[in-house]
Motif scaffolding. Sequence first.
Motif, PDB file in Angstrom:
ATOM      1  N   VAL A  55      34.441  34.854  45.741  1.00 49.70           N
ATOM      2  CA  VAL A  55      33.752  36.052  45.255  1.00 49.70           C
ATOM      3  C   VAL A  55      32.251  35.759  45.236  1.00 49.70           C
ATOM      4  O   VAL A  55      31.808  34.771  44.644  1.00 49.70           O
ATOM      5  CB  VAL A  55      34.232  36.438  43.845  1.00 49.70           C
ATOM      6  CG1 VAL A  55      33.409  37.615  43.307  1.00 49.70           C
ATOM      7  CG2 VAL A  55      35.712  36.785  43.869  1.00 49.70           C
ATOM      8  N   THR A  57      28.280  37.171  44.495  1.00 50.15           N
ATOM      9  CA  THR A  57      27.422  38.167  43.832  1.00 50.15           C
ATOM     10  C   THR A  57      26.133  38.393  44.609  1.00 50.15           C
ATOM     11  O   THR A  57      25.257  39.139  44.153  1.00 50.15           O
ATOM     12  CB  THR A  57      27.070  37.715  42.404  1.00 50.15           C
ATOM     13  OG1 THR A  57      26.352  36.470  42.464  1.00 50.15           O
ATOM     14  CG2 THR A  57      28.329  37.535  41.564  1.00 50.15           C
ATOM     15  N   LEU A 291      29.110  46.094  37.162  1.00 52.19           N
ATOM     16  CA  LEU A 291      30.154  46.573  38.070  1.00 52.19           C
ATOM     17  C   LEU A 291      30.329  48.085  37.944  1.00 52.19           C
ATOM     18  O   LEU A 291      30.525  48.783  38.950  1.00 52.19           O
ATOM     19  CB  LEU A 291      31.469  45.849  37.786  1.00 52.19           C
ATOM     20  CG  LEU A 291      32.646  46.188  38.705  1.00 52.19           C
ATOM     21  CD1 LEU A 291      32.299  45.917  40.173  1.00 52.19           C
ATOM     22  CD2 LEU A 291      33.893  45.408  38.300  1.00 52.19           C
ATOM     23  N   LEU A 330      29.858  38.986  35.888  1.00 54.74           N
ATOM     24  CA  LEU A 330      29.959  39.847  37.066  1.00 54.74           C
ATOM     25  C   LEU A 330      30.941  39.259  38.070  1.00 54.74           C
ATOM     26  O   LEU A 330      31.767  39.992  38.644  1.00 54.74           O
ATOM     27  CB  LEU A 330      28.585  40.036  37.711  1.00 54.74           C
ATOM     28  CG  LEU A 330      28.586  40.837  39.014  1.00 54.74           C
ATOM     29  CD1 LEU A 330      29.172  42.233  38.807  1.00 54.74           C
ATOM     30  CD2 LEU A 330      27.185  40.914  39.596  1.00 54.74           C
ATOM     31  N   ARG A 331      30.869  37.971  38.298  1.00 52.42           N
ATOM     32  CA  ARG A 331      31.803  37.332  39.236  1.00 52.42           C
ATOM     33  C   ARG A 331      33.250  37.531  38.763  1.00 52.42           C
ATOM     34  O   ARG A 331      34.140  37.834  39.566  1.00 52.42           O
ATOM     35  CB  ARG A 331      31.474  35.846  39.370  1.00 52.42           C
ATOM     36  CG  ARG A 331      32.201  35.135  40.500  1.00 52.42           C
ATOM     37  CD  ARG A 331      31.716  33.702  40.665  1.00 52.42           C
ATOM     38  NE  ARG A 331      30.318  33.659  41.081  1.00 52.42           N
ATOM     39  CZ  ARG A 331      29.301  33.291  40.294  1.00 52.42           C
ATOM     40  NH1 ARG A 331      29.533  32.948  39.025  1.00 52.42           N
ATOM     41  NH2 ARG A 331      28.082  33.267  40.743  1.00 52.42           N
ATOM     42  N   LEU A 334      34.186  41.273  39.258  1.00 50.46           N
ATOM     43  CA  LEU A 334      34.418  41.574  40.670  1.00 50.46           C
ATOM     44  C   LEU A 334      35.800  41.089  41.104  1.00 50.46           C
ATOM     45  O   LEU A 334      36.589  41.840  41.697  1.00 50.46           O
ATOM     46  CB  LEU A 334      33.339  40.913  41.532  1.00 50.46           C
ATOM     47  CG  LEU A 334      31.963  41.574  41.577  1.00 50.46           C
ATOM     48  CD1 LEU A 334      30.941  40.639  42.216  1.00 50.46           C
ATOM     49  CD2 LEU A 334      32.010  42.899  42.354  1.00 50.46           C
ATOM     50  N   SER A 337      38.752  42.968  39.683  1.00 45.86           N
ATOM     51  CA  SER A 337      38.880  44.345  40.184  1.00 45.86           C
ATOM     52  C   SER A 337      39.255  44.375  41.657  1.00 45.86           C
ATOM     53  O   SER A 337      39.354  45.450  42.256  1.00 45.86           O
ATOM     54  CB  SER A 337      37.576  45.105  39.968  1.00 45.86           C
ATOM     55  OG  SER A 337      36.530  44.532  40.735  1.00 45.86           O
ATOM     56  N   CYS A 339      37.517  42.842  44.183  1.00 45.31           N
ATOM     57  CA  CYS A 339      36.328  42.873  45.039  1.00 45.31           C
ATOM     58  C   CYS A 339      35.860  41.456  45.338  1.00 45.31           C
ATOM     59  O   CYS A 339      35.685  40.650  44.417  1.00 45.31           O
ATOM     60  CB  CYS A 339      35.194  43.635  44.359  1.00 45.31           C
ATOM     61  SG  CYS A 339      35.560  45.354  43.989  1.00 45.31           S
ATOM     62  N   ASP A 340      35.640  41.174  46.616  1.00 46.96           N
ATOM     63  CA  ASP A 340      35.138  39.846  46.966  1.00 46.96           C
ATOM     64  C   ASP A 340      33.619  39.792  47.035  1.00 46.96           C
ATOM     65  O   ASP A 340      33.037  38.754  47.300  1.00 46.96           O
ATOM     66  CB  ASP A 340      35.735  39.376  48.296  1.00 46.96           C
ATOM     67  CG  ASP A 340      35.351  40.282  49.457  1.00 46.96           C
ATOM     68  OD1 ASP A 340      34.629  41.282  49.244  1.00 46.96           O
ATOM     69  OD2 ASP A 340      35.776  39.976  50.595  1.00 46.96           O
ATOM     70  N   VAL A 342      29.650  42.357  46.311  1.00 42.74           N
ATOM     71  CA  VAL A 342      28.964  43.534  45.774  1.00 42.74           C
ATOM     72  C   VAL A 342      29.275  44.783  46.592  1.00 42.74           C
ATOM     73  O   VAL A 342      29.481  45.868  46.035  1.00 42.74           O
ATOM     74  CB  VAL A 342      27.449  43.261  45.718  1.00 42.74           C
ATOM     75  CG1 VAL A 342      26.668  44.516  45.390  1.00 42.74           C
ATOM     76  CG2 VAL A 342      27.146  42.145  44.705  1.00 42.74           C
ATOM     77  N   ALA A 345      32.402  46.634  45.674  1.00 43.84           N
ATOM     78  CA  ALA A 345      32.401  47.332  44.388  1.00 43.84           C
ATOM     79  C   ALA A 345      32.098  48.817  44.543  1.00 43.84           C
ATOM     80  O   ALA A 345      32.562  49.636  43.739  1.00 43.84           O
ATOM     81  CB  ALA A 345      31.386  46.690  43.450  1.00 43.84           C
TER      82      ALA A 345
END
Length: 352
Positions: A55, A57, A291, A330-331, A334, A337, A339-340, A342, A345
Motif C-alpha cells: 500500500v 501513500t 481517505l 492513512l496507510r 487505505l 478499504s 485500496c493499494d 491514493v 481511493a
Amino acid sequence: MRLADFERAAASVLPPSVRDFIAGGSGDETTLDANRHALDRVFLVPRVLRDVSRVSTDTTLLGRPAALPVAVAPIAYHRLVHPDGELATARAAKAAGVPFTAGTLSSVPIEEITAVGGSVWFQLYWLRDTAQRLDLVRRAEEAGCEALVLTVDVPWMGRRLRDVRNRFALPAHVGASNITTGGTAHRSTAGASAVAVHTAQSLSPALTWSSVAELRERTELPLVLKGVLAPEDAARAADCGVDAVVVSNHGGRQLDGAVPSIDALHEVVRAVGGNSEVLLDSGVRSGTDVLRALALGASGVMVGRPLMWGLATAGETGAARVLELLAEELRDALGLSGCDGVAAAARLRTVR
C-alpha cells in the motif's frame, strides 16, 4: 495514540489564552463543531478481495511528488507555542515529504523557512499596502516557494469570542515577521482581540476576482485559492486559471454557520470538472478523514491545528510525530478499504 491526544498534551503546557487562540472558532463555534461532526457522518464502503500486500501513500500535489496527499496548512505565529516556530514545523514537513505552507503572518521570515529545504508554499493575504503585497510575492518567488496560496475568505477576522474575552494580544517575542506592522497586535485592549484589530488594519476587504486575475498575471507560480465553498466560485476560479482550490471554512474561524467543508467538497469537485485540483481543509484529524476526502474527489487535504499541538508538545519531534501518525493511519485505512494507493481511493463509495 491519536492526533487528538496531542491537543490534550498541548493543553497542559500552553497558556490558556494561547490554546484558545489556536483551538477557538468564531461566534458560537457552530461551524467549528460541525466540521468534525460532518466528517464523522461520512462512511466508507470498503472493497474486498483486493491485493493490498503493498500500500502506497505516494501522490502528487500541484504536479510535484508528495509522500502523502497532505499539505501543512498555513497557521499564523508558530512561535506562540514553541521558540523554533515555523522552522520546526517546516523541518517536520520536509522529513515527512509533504508541502509546508508558510504564512503571511508567519513568525519566521519566508527566507529562513525555505532555507530548511523541502517543498514550501506561501500563503498570501491581500494586504492594503500594495507595495508590501507585491514585495511578498517577489520574496516568495525568490526564496524558492513552489506555490502561492491566496486566502480568499478573510476580508477581516471573524469575531472569535475566546480571544475577545481573553483580550488576546501577541507577546513581545512573537510578531508578523514578513510584513511591517505598527505593533497593534501586541497591545491588549478591553473587549477586543489585538490580533483581530491588527488584521483589520492590514488586510484589504476589497479582494475581488480582478485581484485574482492580477495575481495570476503577476506570477508564474501555481496559484491556489483557499477558502472556497460555493461551487460557482470554484468554477470561476478554474476559469481564471487557478491551479487548485482549497475547500475550507477557515477551520470554523470565519463565518459561523458556514457549511462544513466536507459537505461542500463533492459539489466543488464537480464544478471544477478536473480543470483545477481540489484540496480539503478544516477538521481533518485522522488518516480516515484523509481517505474520506479522497473518496469524495479531493486530491489531498491540508492539516493545521494538530501540527500546532504537536509543536507545542515536543517541538520538531512532536510535529514530526503528528505527520508520522497521519501516514500510519492513512496507510491502514487505505489497505482496510481495499485500496493499494491514493488513486484507488477515488473509486470508493461513501454513504452518509
